[in-house]
Each structure stands twice: as C-alpha cells, then as structure tokens.
Design an enzyme around this catalytic site. Structure first.
Site, PDB file in Angstrom:
ATOM      1  N   ASP A  56       0.792  -1.242   0.000  1.00 29.28           N
ATOM      2  CA  ASP A  56       0.000   0.000   0.000  1.00 29.28           C
ATOM      3  C   ASP A  56       0.819   1.285   0.000  1.00 29.28           C
ATOM      4  O   ASP A  56       0.261   2.386  -0.123  1.00 29.28           O
ATOM      5  CB  ASP A  56      -0.981  -0.005   1.180  1.00 29.28           C
ATOM      6  CG  ASP A  56      -0.291  -0.189   2.537  1.00 29.28           C
ATOM      7  OD1 ASP A  56       0.872   0.230   2.689  1.00 29.28           O
ATOM      8  OD2 ASP A  56      -0.933  -0.752   3.450  1.00 29.28           O
ATOM      9  N   HIS A  80       6.546  -7.668  -0.948  1.00 31.73           N
ATOM     10  CA  HIS A  80       5.528  -8.095  -1.918  1.00 31.73           C
ATOM     11  C   HIS A  80       5.267  -7.070  -3.019  1.00 31.73           C
ATOM     12  O   HIS A  80       4.276  -7.166  -3.724  1.00 31.73           O
ATOM     13  CB  HIS A  80       4.232  -8.480  -1.187  1.00 31.73           C
ATOM     14  CG  HIS A  80       4.387  -9.691  -0.307  1.00 31.73           C
ATOM     15  ND1 HIS A  80       3.490 -10.045   0.674  1.00 31.73           N
ATOM     16  CD2 HIS A  80       5.358 -10.647  -0.277  1.00 31.73           C
ATOM     17  CE1 HIS A  80       3.905 -11.158   1.279  1.00 31.73           C
ATOM     18  NE2 HIS A  80       5.041 -11.532   0.718  1.00 31.73           N
ATOM     19  N   CYS A 133       9.516  -6.441 -21.396  1.00 29.27           N
ATOM     20  CA  CYS A 133      10.917  -6.092 -21.145  1.00 29.27           C
ATOM     21  C   CYS A 133      11.259  -5.971 -19.661  1.00 29.27           C
ATOM     22  O   CYS A 133      12.419  -5.784 -19.302  1.00 29.27           O
ATOM     23  CB  CYS A 133      11.292  -4.809 -21.884  1.00 29.27           C
ATOM     24  SG  CYS A 133      10.482  -3.327 -21.241  1.00 29.27           S
ATOM     25  N   CYS A 157       3.476  -0.828 -22.216  1.00 30.99           N
ATOM     26  CA  CYS A 157       4.836  -0.320 -22.064  1.00 30.99           C
ATOM     27  C   CYS A 157       5.163   0.672 -23.188  1.00 30.99           C
ATOM     28  O   CYS A 157       4.940   0.379 -24.366  1.00 30.99           O
ATOM     29  CB  CYS A 157       5.809  -1.489 -22.105  1.00 30.99           C
ATOM     30  SG  CYS A 157       7.533  -1.020 -22.022  1.00 30.99           S
ATOM     31  N   ASN A 212      -0.656  -7.139  17.856  1.00 31.65           N
ATOM     32  CA  ASN A 212      -1.741  -7.664  17.031  1.00 31.65           C
ATOM     33  C   ASN A 212      -3.031  -7.604  17.845  1.00 31.65           C
ATOM     34  O   ASN A 212      -2.985  -7.639  19.066  1.00 31.65           O
ATOM     35  CB  ASN A 212      -1.432  -9.113  16.615  1.00 31.65           C
ATOM     36  CG  ASN A 212      -2.218  -9.560  15.401  1.00 31.65           C
ATOM     37  OD1 ASN A 212      -3.448  -9.485  15.362  1.00 31.65           O
ATOM     38  ND2 ASN A 212      -1.523 -10.045  14.384  1.00 31.65           N
ATOM     39  N   GLU A 266      -5.128  -9.918  17.759  1.00 37.04           N
ATOM     40  CA  GLU A 266      -5.364 -11.270  18.264  1.00 37.04           C
ATOM     41  C   GLU A 266      -4.077 -12.083  18.203  1.00 37.04           C
ATOM     42  O   GLU A 266      -3.164 -11.752  17.449  1.00 37.04           O
ATOM     43  CB  GLU A 266      -6.491 -11.959  17.488  1.00 37.04           C
ATOM     44  CG  GLU A 266      -6.234 -12.048  16.012  1.00 37.04           C
ATOM     45  CD  GLU A 266      -7.446 -12.565  15.231  1.00 37.04           C
ATOM     46  OE1 GLU A 266      -8.577 -12.168  15.572  1.00 37.04           O
ATOM     47  OE2 GLU A 266      -7.243 -13.346  14.305  1.00 37.04           O
TER      48      GLU A 266
HETATM   49  P1  OAD Z   1      -3.498 -10.953   7.106  1.00 39.34           P
HETATM   50  O1  OAD Z   1      -4.796 -10.410   6.639  1.00 39.34           O
HETATM   51  O2  OAD Z   1      -3.220 -12.386   6.904  1.00 39.34           O
HETATM   52  O3  OAD Z   1      -3.346 -10.668   8.657  1.00 39.34           O
HETATM   53  C1  OAD Z   1      -3.572  -9.407   9.219  1.00 39.34           C
HETATM   54  C2  OAD Z   1      -3.221  -9.460  10.691  1.00 39.34           C
HETATM   55  O4  OAD Z   1      -3.414  -8.166  11.246  1.00 39.34           O
HETATM   56  C3  OAD Z   1      -4.104 -10.424  11.509  1.00 39.34           C
HETATM   57  O5  OAD Z   1      -3.270 -11.206  12.351  1.00 39.34           O
HETATM   58  C4  OAD Z   1      -4.993  -9.486  12.329  1.00 39.34           C
HETATM   59  O6  OAD Z   1      -5.317 -10.024  13.605  1.00 39.34           O
HETATM   60  C5  OAD Z   1      -4.101  -8.272  12.472  1.00 39.34           C
HETATM   61  N1  OAD Z   1      -4.815  -6.981  12.633  1.00 39.34           N
HETATM   62  C6  OAD Z   1      -5.987  -6.574  12.081  1.00 39.34           C
HETATM   63  N2  OAD Z   1      -6.265  -5.318  12.402  1.00 39.34           N
HETATM   64  C7  OAD Z   1      -5.261  -4.896  13.212  1.00 39.34           C
HETATM   65  C8  OAD Z   1      -4.963  -3.670  13.879  1.00 39.34           C
HETATM   66  N3  OAD Z   1      -5.769  -2.611  13.800  1.00 39.34           N
HETATM   67  N4  OAD Z   1      -3.809  -3.594  14.601  1.00 39.34           N
HETATM   68  C9  OAD Z   1      -2.979  -4.672  14.707  1.00 39.34           C
HETATM   69  N5  OAD Z   1      -3.204  -5.837  14.095  1.00 39.34           N
HETATM   70  C10 OAD Z   1      -4.320  -5.962  13.360  1.00 39.34           C
HETATM   71  O7  OAD Z   1      -2.356 -10.014   6.459  1.00 39.34           O
HETATM   72  P2  OAD Z   1      -0.791 -10.296   6.297  1.00 39.34           P
HETATM   73  O8  OAD Z   1      -0.264 -11.061   7.458  1.00 39.34           O
HETATM   74  O9  OAD Z   1      -0.152  -9.024   5.969  1.00 39.34           O
HETATM   75  O10 OAD Z   1       0.415 -11.331   0.139  1.00 39.34           O
HETATM   76  O11 OAD Z   1      -0.793 -11.230   5.027  1.00 39.34           O
HETATM   77  C11 OAD Z   1       0.401 -11.597   4.439  1.00 39.34           C
HETATM   78  C12 OAD Z   1       0.273 -11.691   2.945  1.00 39.34           C
HETATM   79  O12 OAD Z   1      -0.832 -12.529   2.595  1.00 39.34           O
HETATM   80  C13 OAD Z   1      -0.044 -10.384   2.255  1.00 39.34           C
HETATM   81  O13 OAD Z   1       1.105  -9.599   2.035  1.00 39.34           O
HETATM   82  C14 OAD Z   1      -0.645 -10.837   0.962  1.00 39.34           C
HETATM   83  C15 OAD Z   1      -1.536 -11.938   1.465  1.00 39.34           C
HETATM   84  O14 OAD Z   1      -1.803 -12.961   0.534  1.00 39.34           O
HETATM   85  C16 OAD Z   1       0.394 -11.149  -1.190  1.00 39.34           C
HETATM   86  O15 OAD Z   1      -0.539 -10.620  -1.757  1.00 39.34           O
HETATM   87  C17 OAD Z   1       1.606 -11.653  -1.889  1.00 39.34           C
HETATM   88 ZN    ZN Z   2       8.354  -3.241 -22.113  1.00 37.18          ZN
END
Ligand code: OAD
Ligand code: ZN
Length: 256
Positions: free
Chosen positions: A87, A120, A131, A152, A218, A220
């Site tokens: 993001d 990511h 390319c 491109c 976190n 949770e």
């Molecule tokens: P997840 O959606 O799997 O997990 C989000 C985590 O944030 C969970 O453990 C929630 O409990 C916690 N959470 C939610 N709101 C919160 C808050 N306000 N404060 C603190 N914690 C909070 O997301 P990621 O772990 O980032 O990859 O997922 C990893 C990857 O899986 C992503 O980068 C993406 C996805 O597939 C790709 O797209 C390659």
């Molecule tokens: Zn190109």
C-alpha cells in the site's frame, strides 16, 4: 531493530486486511486475481481488481503507527522496516515526517530514502510483461476493455502491477537483505501480520533465534505471538506510538 509489518498496521488507515472477518481473501478468490495464470487468462479482470485497490489505498493516509515508525527511522538509521504490504503507507509516512515543516523557512535536511523493504512489491508500480521495466504509476487504470489496459512505452507489451503473486518468487536481493538484517537484529518488532505467509513469517523467527527480543503487536494472538517475548494485544495505531514514544524519549534496544 527490524520491524516486520503486515496488513494489520494499515487496517487503522482503512485498508482491508486479507484474512480478517472482512478480509480480501474472504470476498475474492486469490487464484482468480493474484496469480500469473489469472493475469494470462484475464488481464482485464486482474487490472480491474488492482485498480480498485489502488483507488481505495489512494484515499487512505498513514496512521499513528506508520508515523511513529517513520519518526524512529528518521532518528535512527538502524531501524529497518520490512513490510508485506503493497500500500505504500510506510513511504507516505516517511515523506510526511521528513518534509520540512510548513512555514519553517530554509527547509529541513534532504529526505533520504528510508531503510524500507517491500517484500511483496507495490500497488503503485507497474512492471512490463515484455521487457521487465518497472515504473512508478499512480494514475487511474482504465480496465473497461483489454485495449484500454496500460502498455509499455518502450516495447508495447502489457504492463502488470509490480506485486508478487501466488506462485511467484520474491525479489531475491530484498529477501537476502531482509534475512541478513534479521540475523543481526537486537530486536524484532512484528506488527499486524497473521504470520502465515512465507518467507516473511520466518524473518521474525530467524531474528528471535539469532538472539533478538521479539515483540508482537496484534489484535489477536497468532502463531508468532506465542513465541514472542512480549505480546501486546491491541490496535497498531494505538499500541505502536505508546511503545515507541517520541524520539529522544526512548531508544532502540542494543544487543545484550
Ligand atoms: P493478514 O490479513 O493475513 O493478517 C492481518 C493481521 O493483522 C491479523 O493477524 C490481524 O489479527 C491483524 N490486525 C488486524 N487489524 C489490526 C490492527 N488494527 N492492529 C494490529 N493488528 C491488526 O495479512 P498479512 O499477514 O499481511 O500477500 O498477510 C500476508 C500476505 O498474505 C499479504 O502480504 C498478501 C496476502 O496474501 C500477497 O498478496 C503476496
Ligand atoms: Zn516493455
């Protein structure tokens, strides 16, 4: 200090997570949207989804957690952020923190690029499928037809979002550097990740094994919280600024 962040840190900015109650992977099938096969089959659909996410994130601002981390980074170059997020909010926070104060005159020191590793990729970059050229890209993508998709300027091939899809490998330099940093870290602060996606999740484990203090923030408990020296349960935007304080108030821990 190594900071590993996931979607949870941006949840307080209004960016949806992936696996939460209202998470993206609850409403959309990843294999239809975030794989090379999906893009080969229906690039228009994939671009429509990424265009939607781009627009959504473009309307979000970094929150108090991003800003507190950016302030720490500005004060201590030994603070490294490794994020799974695409993001761009860590970079946005860095820009806010390092921008010269309005009306201050003279301006601040030139803002250096922060030590930030986007494992990511980024929603706001494209990569050419022909390319391989990467470019910053913030414009609205017209995904109404195949013919309107971005191409491109150099070779005419379709551009794709510069994000890592399922089944693809991460940029090897970024991964190597991340693990190197983890090996040498005195502390590893994990914020808002379910810690189920590799290799990101192992970065924290590697740091802990190498002697780093492990702190998990976190709403949770996750598999990682159990192993952490300190698990702080709560929202990132509330906990992280309280944990870090203002620069000068607290310092990053040294080893031992
Ligand atoms: P997840 O959606 O799997 O997990 C989000 C985590 O944030 C969970 O453990 C929630 O409990 C916690 N959470 C939610 N709101 C919160 C808050 N306000 N404060 C603190 N914690 C909070 O997301 P990621 O772990 O980032 O990859 O997922 C990893 C990857 O899986 C992503 O980068 C993406 C996805 O597939 C790709 O797209 C390659
Ligand atoms: Zn190109």
């Amino acid at each position: 200090m190594v900071v590993l962040t996931g979607a949870g840190i941006s949840a307080d900015s209004g960016v949806p997570t992936f696996r939460g109650a209202d998470g993206l992977w609850r409403r959309h099938r990843a294999e239809e949207l975030a794989t090379p096969a999906a893009f080969a089959r229906d690039p228009r659909l994939v671009w429509e989804w990424y265009g939607w996410r781009r627009a959504l994130v473009a309307g979000c601002d970094p929150n108090a957690a991003h800003l507190a981390l950016a302030r720490w980074q500005a004060a201590w170059p030994e603070v490294h952020i490794i994020t799974q997020n695409v993001d761009g909010l860590h970079l946005a926070a860095h820009r806010i923190v390092s921008a010269p104060a309005a009306g201050a005159g003279g301006g601040g020191p030139p803002s250096e690029e922060p030590s930030l590793y986007e494992l990511h990729g980024s929603l706001f970059r494209t990569r050419c499928t022909g390319c391989g050229q990467r470019r910053e890209s913030r414009e609205v993508v017209d995904a109404s037809s195949l013919a309107s998709l971005p191409r491109c300027a150099a070779c005419g091939s379709l551009l794709r979002p510069d994000v890592v899809w399922f089944g693809e490998s991460l940029e090897s330099e970024v991964v190597e550097r991340s693990f190197e940093l983890a090996e040498g870290a005195a502390a590893c602060l994990v914020i808002g990740t379910s810690a189920v996606v590799q290799p990101a999740a192992s970065i924290a484990a590697v740091a802990a094994r190498a002697g780093a203090a492990l702190v998990d923030v976190n709403i949770e408990a996750t598999g990682l919280s159990q192993a952490a020296d300190l698990f702080l349960r709560g929202r990132a935007a509330e906990i992280v600024p309280r944990l870090l304080g203002e620069p000068g108030e607290r310092e990053p821990p040294g080893r031992g």
